[in-house]
Scaffold this active site. Structure first.
Site, PDB file in Angstrom:
ATOM      1  N   LYS A   1       0.772  -1.455   0.147  1.00 52.28           N
ATOM      2  CA  LYS A   1      -0.129  -0.269   0.259  1.00 52.28           C
ATOM      3  C   LYS A   1       0.536   1.036   0.100  1.00 52.28           C
ATOM      4  O   LYS A   1       0.383   2.273   0.885  1.00 52.28           O
ATOM      5  CB  LYS A   1      -1.052   0.249   1.276  1.00 52.28           C
ATOM      6  CG  LYS A   1      -1.836  -1.163   1.155  1.00 52.28           C
ATOM      7  CD  LYS A   1      -3.210  -1.104   2.402  1.00 52.28           C
ATOM      8  CE  LYS A   1      -3.718  -2.107   2.740  1.00 52.28           C
ATOM      9  NZ  LYS A   1      -2.534  -3.193   2.542  1.00 52.28           N
TER      10      LYS A   1
HETATM   11  N1  U5P Z   1      -5.464  -5.512   3.305  1.00 49.79           N
HETATM   12  C1  U5P Z   1      -6.904  -5.641   3.631  1.00 49.79           C
HETATM   13  N2  U5P Z   1      -7.566  -5.495   3.815  1.00 49.79           N
HETATM   14  C2  U5P Z   1      -7.799  -4.300   2.676  1.00 49.79           C
HETATM   15  C3  U5P Z   1      -6.586  -4.334   2.425  1.00 49.79           C
HETATM   16  C4  U5P Z   1      -5.446  -5.093   2.087  1.00 49.79           C
HETATM   17  O1  U5P Z   1      -7.202  -6.941   5.542  1.00 49.79           O
HETATM   18  O2  U5P Z   1      -8.683  -3.464   2.467  1.00 49.79           O
HETATM   19  C5  U5P Z   1      -4.534  -7.241   4.097  1.00 49.79           C
HETATM   20  C6  U5P Z   1      -4.534  -6.666   4.991  1.00 49.79           C
HETATM   21  O3  U5P Z   1      -3.579  -5.817   5.527  1.00 49.79           O
HETATM   22  C7  U5P Z   1      -3.919  -8.509   5.553  1.00 49.79           C
HETATM   23  C8  U5P Z   1      -5.045  -9.524   4.148  1.00 49.79           C
HETATM   24  O4  U5P Z   1      -2.177  -8.418   4.781  1.00 49.79           O
HETATM   25  O5  U5P Z   1      -5.027  -8.277   3.830  1.00 49.79           O
HETATM   26  C9  U5P Z   1      -6.366  -8.874   5.010  1.00 49.79           C
HETATM   27  O6  U5P Z   1      -5.753 -10.397   6.297  1.00 49.79           O
HETATM   28  P1  U5P Z   1      -7.102 -11.788   7.240  1.00 49.79           P
HETATM   29  O7  U5P Z   1      -7.982 -10.405   7.645  1.00 49.79           O
HETATM   30  O8  U5P Z   1      -7.764 -13.038   5.878  1.00 49.79           O
HETATM   31  O9  U5P Z   1      -6.101 -11.984   7.460  1.00 49.79           O
END
Ligand code: U5P
Length: 473
Positions: free
Chosen positions: A92
């Site tokens: 990001k």
């Molecule tokens: N992630 C999100 N939401 C977003 C963008 C990225 O959850 O809007 C990323 C988180 O930072 C993490 C992954 O790396 O996706 C989600 O992880 P989990 O909730 O499946 O453990």
């Protein structure tokens, strides 16, 4: 191969769209212990989930937090992932151009990510250093995120040039996809309304869709809302729910199965088989690239026609060309032959693409005699007595096909089948029958007319008149 082509082919081959997150949370700290624990944890996840993974997504925050050894663990983790599986680093990032360049050098050159997540908030020039690394790289730009406070900014109402209002994240999606074919979007798996809305304005774009599992997003609902009409185009990401499962492989398989159930349902809801989806895509692609045009045209025979077909234009659209090659390959199934031959000039790029798609060798006859050099009438390698599957773009009458067939037969080759993408009228089929050739056509020109109606290019009266013309000519 571009990043999205690589992704597309892995997804098709492995029949999965699942993105496995690699976000380590280990207890050990310092003196190499954390690095060892992270790498061992990731090794197990990668090995167990590999059969179900379309791609892997380490989030760099979970490595940076351990200092230099965390970053070394990231580098080591990346070396454990087979090269053919795309790797997305969730970072990001963004900043002004020169700083963005340093981020791009780090993520794409040093860590060798295939794709990264970026913030589009600073505009196109802050994303360019990533795009300029070449189309073997992709970027997923933040559009709709999963955090509870996302709406405070992303739902702001923006006025469009026509005066109507829309959510900022929809305007963001429109802007971002105008930055080129290397762009995908991050669209929250926790927000099915957003998935549907963004899909409506970006029908072809790949979405990275986090938030499934630990954050409450439901695989079935997210995929049903966000996947493309062809059953691809969405990468639901699961990190904690797989990493923290007793058996990560089993958890990944369950998510993959749910994902594929949702895709199958979505595809059957649209009433199309996978073959039907390809055909629809090819027909609409031919209309979009103006290979098929509506108007008033005078044909070689002097007759007037309400439409015109020029399949030479297919070669200017690489993704359509690849889809057309898959269409021919579908039509070839069950036929018995040793090589394919393309009839110059129109079928040369098409037959080349089919050869690349299927791995079947290609030759081609020369329609005018070559007076110098080898003097070959047929280019490429072949042996007498081999069976040749002849390919052409279109058939109206059989005249040019018969010439090509004669050249091949004179060289001792056996020609019994002709494949064309399009057939117009009825004469071609009759001529081929007379020449002892089985004609296989992917579509009749009549099949363009309903898609043209769907796209509002013609009205009901024109549809009827054109169907009459196409059936009789
Ligand atoms: N992630 C999100 N939401 C977003 C963008 C990225 O959850 O809007 C990323 C988180 O930072 C993490 C992954 O790396 O996706 C989600 O992880 P989990 O909730 O499946 O453990």
């Amino acid at each position: 191969m571009t990043f999205f082509e690589k992704l597309d082919s892995v997804c098709r081959e492995k029949e999965t769209l699942l993105c496995i997150g690699l976000d380590p949370r280990v207890k050990a700290k310092g003196s190499g212990a954390a690095m060892k624990e992270i790498v061992e944890q990731n090794r197990r996840i990668i090995e167990e989930t590999l059969p179900y993974a379309a791609c892997f997504k380490p989030n760099i925050a979970f490595y940076e937090v351990y200092g230099p050894e965390g970053l070394m663990a990231l580098k080591e983790t990346l070396s454990l992932i087979p090269r053919e599986i795309p790797v997305l680093i969730d970072a990001k990032r963004n900043d002004i151009g020169s700083t963005a360049q340093a981020y791009a050098d780090s993520l794409l050159d040093f860590y060798k990510a295939d794709a990264v997540t970026l913030s589009p908030y600073m505009g196109r020039d802050a994303v360019d250093p990533f795009l300029n690394k070449g189309d073997e790289h992709g970027v997923f730009l933040l559009c709709r995120t999963t955090n509870p406070g996302a709406g405070a900014i992303q739902d702001l109402q923006v006025q469009r040039s026509g005066g109507e209002h829309e959510d900022l994240y929809i305007s963001t999606a429109r802007e971002c996809i105008s930055w080129g074919s290397q762009v995908g979007l991050v669209v929250a798996g926790t927000d099915t309304v957003a998935l549907k809305k963004v899909r409506a304005v970006c029908p072809d774009t790949w979405f990275l869709t986090p938030g499934i599992g630990a954050q409450g997003g439901d695989m079935l609902e997210a995929v049903s809302a966000g996947c493309r009409a062809d059953g691809l185009g969405i990468l639901p990401n699961v990190s904690r729910s797989v990493a923290e499962a007793k058996e990560p492989g089993k958890a990944a398989k369950e998510y993959r199965d749910k994902l594929n159930d949702a895709r199958a349902k979505r595809v059957s809801v649209s009433g199309l088989s996978l073959k039907g989806i390809r055909k629809d895509k090819i027909m609409k692609g031919l209309i979009k690239t103006e290979c098929f045009r509506i108007g008033e045209f005078i044909l070689k025979s002097g007759k007037k026609s309400p439409f015109y077909i020029d399949l030479r234009r297919v070669s200017s659209d690489a993704s359509l060309l690849a889809e057309v090659a898959r269409g021919y390959a579908e039509l070839m199934k069950g036929l018995d032959f040793d090589r394919i031959a393309g009839i110059p000039i129109a079928a040369l790029p098409l037959a080349t693409a089919v050869s690349l798609e299927t791995g079947i060798p290609m030759i081609y006859p020369r329609m005018t005699m070559k007076e110098h050099g080898t003097g070959n009438r047929i280019e490429g390698e072949y042996k007498k007595g081999e069976k040749i599957l002849l390919l052409d773009d279109l058939i109206t009458t059989g005249k040019s096909k018969v010439e090509a067939i004669e050249i091949l037969r004179d060289a001792g080759l056996v020609v019994e089948d002709l494949l064309v993408l399009l057939e117009r009228g009825v004469q071609g089929r009759k001529d081929m029958e007379a020449a002892g050739i089985n004609l296989h056509s992917y579509a009749h020109v009549k099949e363009f007319l309903q898609p043209c109606r769907d796209l509002n290019m013609i009205d009901d009266v024109q549809l009827k008149d054109m169907l009459d013309f196409a059936g009789k000519e």
